[in-house]
Design an enzyme around this catalytic site. Sequence first.
Site, PDB file in Angstrom:
ATOM      1  N   HIS A  76       0.830  -1.214   0.000  1.00 14.60           N
ATOM      2  CA  HIS A  76       0.000   0.000   0.000  1.00 14.60           C
ATOM      3  C   HIS A  76       0.863   1.262   0.000  1.00 14.60           C
ATOM      4  CE1 HIS A  76      -3.383  -2.634   1.902  1.00 14.60           C
ATOM      5  NE2 HIS A  76      -3.093  -2.972   0.651  1.00 14.60           N
ATOM      6  N   HIS A 233      -9.472  -1.726  -4.906  1.00 12.24           N
ATOM      7  CA  HIS A 233      -8.345  -2.112  -4.050  1.00 12.24           C
ATOM      8  C   HIS A 233      -7.409  -3.083  -4.771  1.00 12.24           C
ATOM      9  CE1 HIS A 233      -6.014  -2.347  -0.433  1.00 12.24           C
ATOM     10  NE2 HIS A 233      -5.861  -3.625  -0.724  1.00 12.24           N
ATOM     11  N   ASP A 237      -3.479  -2.578  -5.190  1.00  9.53           N
ATOM     12  CA  ASP A 237      -2.462  -3.592  -4.890  1.00  9.53           C
ATOM     13  C   ASP A 237      -1.566  -3.848  -6.107  1.00  9.53           C
ATOM     14  OD1 ASP A 237      -3.058  -4.194  -2.241  1.00  9.53           O
ATOM     15  OD2 ASP A 237      -4.357  -5.887  -2.741  1.00  9.53           O
ATOM     16  N   HIS A 260      -0.949 -11.038  -5.581  1.00 10.24           N
ATOM     17  CA  HIS A 260       0.392 -10.484  -5.382  1.00 10.24           C
ATOM     18  C   HIS A 260       1.488 -11.278  -6.106  1.00 10.24           C
ATOM     19  CE1 HIS A 260      -0.957  -7.431  -2.690  1.00 10.24           C
ATOM     20  NE2 HIS A 260      -1.510  -8.306  -1.873  1.00 10.24           N
TER      21      HIS A 260
HETATM   22 ZN   LIG Z   1      -3.991  -4.518  -0.433  1.00 10.53          ZN
END
Ligand SMILES: [Zn+2]
Length: 295
Positions: A76, A233, A237, A260
């Site tokens: 973040h 969001h 990310d 991720h």
């Molecule tokens: Zn996040």
Amino acid sequence: MRSQTTLARPVRVHGIGLHTGRQAQVVLHPAEPGEGITFFRTDVGREIRAVSEAAGRFDYSTSLGPRGEEVGTVEHLLSAAFGSGLDNLSVEVDGSELPILDGSALPWIRAFQVGRIVRQAAPIDPICPSRVLAVPQAPGKRLEIRPARELRITYSIDFENPAIGEQSITMVVTPESYSRHLAPARTFGFLAEYEHLKSKGLARGARPDNCIVVGSRHVENGELRFADEFVRHKALDLLGDLALVGRPLLGHVVAHRAGHAMHTALAQMIRTDAERRGSITLESRAGISEALAAN
Ligand SMILES: [Zn+2]
């Protein structure tokens, strides 16, 4: 080509880590042109550059550095910096995880406003992939970057949970569009997974005021900031993980149900492609590979 940027003065930020549940003190310091973003763990004396070669683990967040000396949940802060065009920053932290704050990137944007983003004398060239780079396909997922003259993100998600369902967003990323449309979007977690995550040592700092709590059919903790806050969001990310390219980026990134590990794999493909064309030099992964092998 634009001027490199840093902060005019240091800024302190503190709060609890989403996964460790521990208090962390962070100081964002100005850095010299060409230094990029580096993390420094004051408790173990370890410096880690924010590039994809340093990416370690992806347990519901992105960690940099070898196990035991890592800095967790960096995405973040990195997203806020990447979205704001903040190039050079030295981040001191006194533990293994950055604070989650309100679960979005907005508190980091506010910290940058306090420290004031300033131009430096040196220019910086963006990385522009010359062809389509695609992360090898996982079933039902997709992530690629196509050449473009701007940074554009297209993200789509598709959750069975009716509180989320299908959502998609496409936007050109500028400091203005980022802080308005992506930075406020908070992280989210499923109530049904909470006990399991805690048993794995994760989500120990999760609180109703730092994440969207998703029940079996509804959001359990109040109003959303956007009707499609979840996909926003995910885009936030993605930008945090793409910050690990280590330079500004031009291209159209198209993502469907990624996470991720895939985001960071794309950052590494972009860096490897740029190195082949002589634009950058990759860092050694040796320190991390050895540390991972030792576990
Ligand atoms: Zn996040």
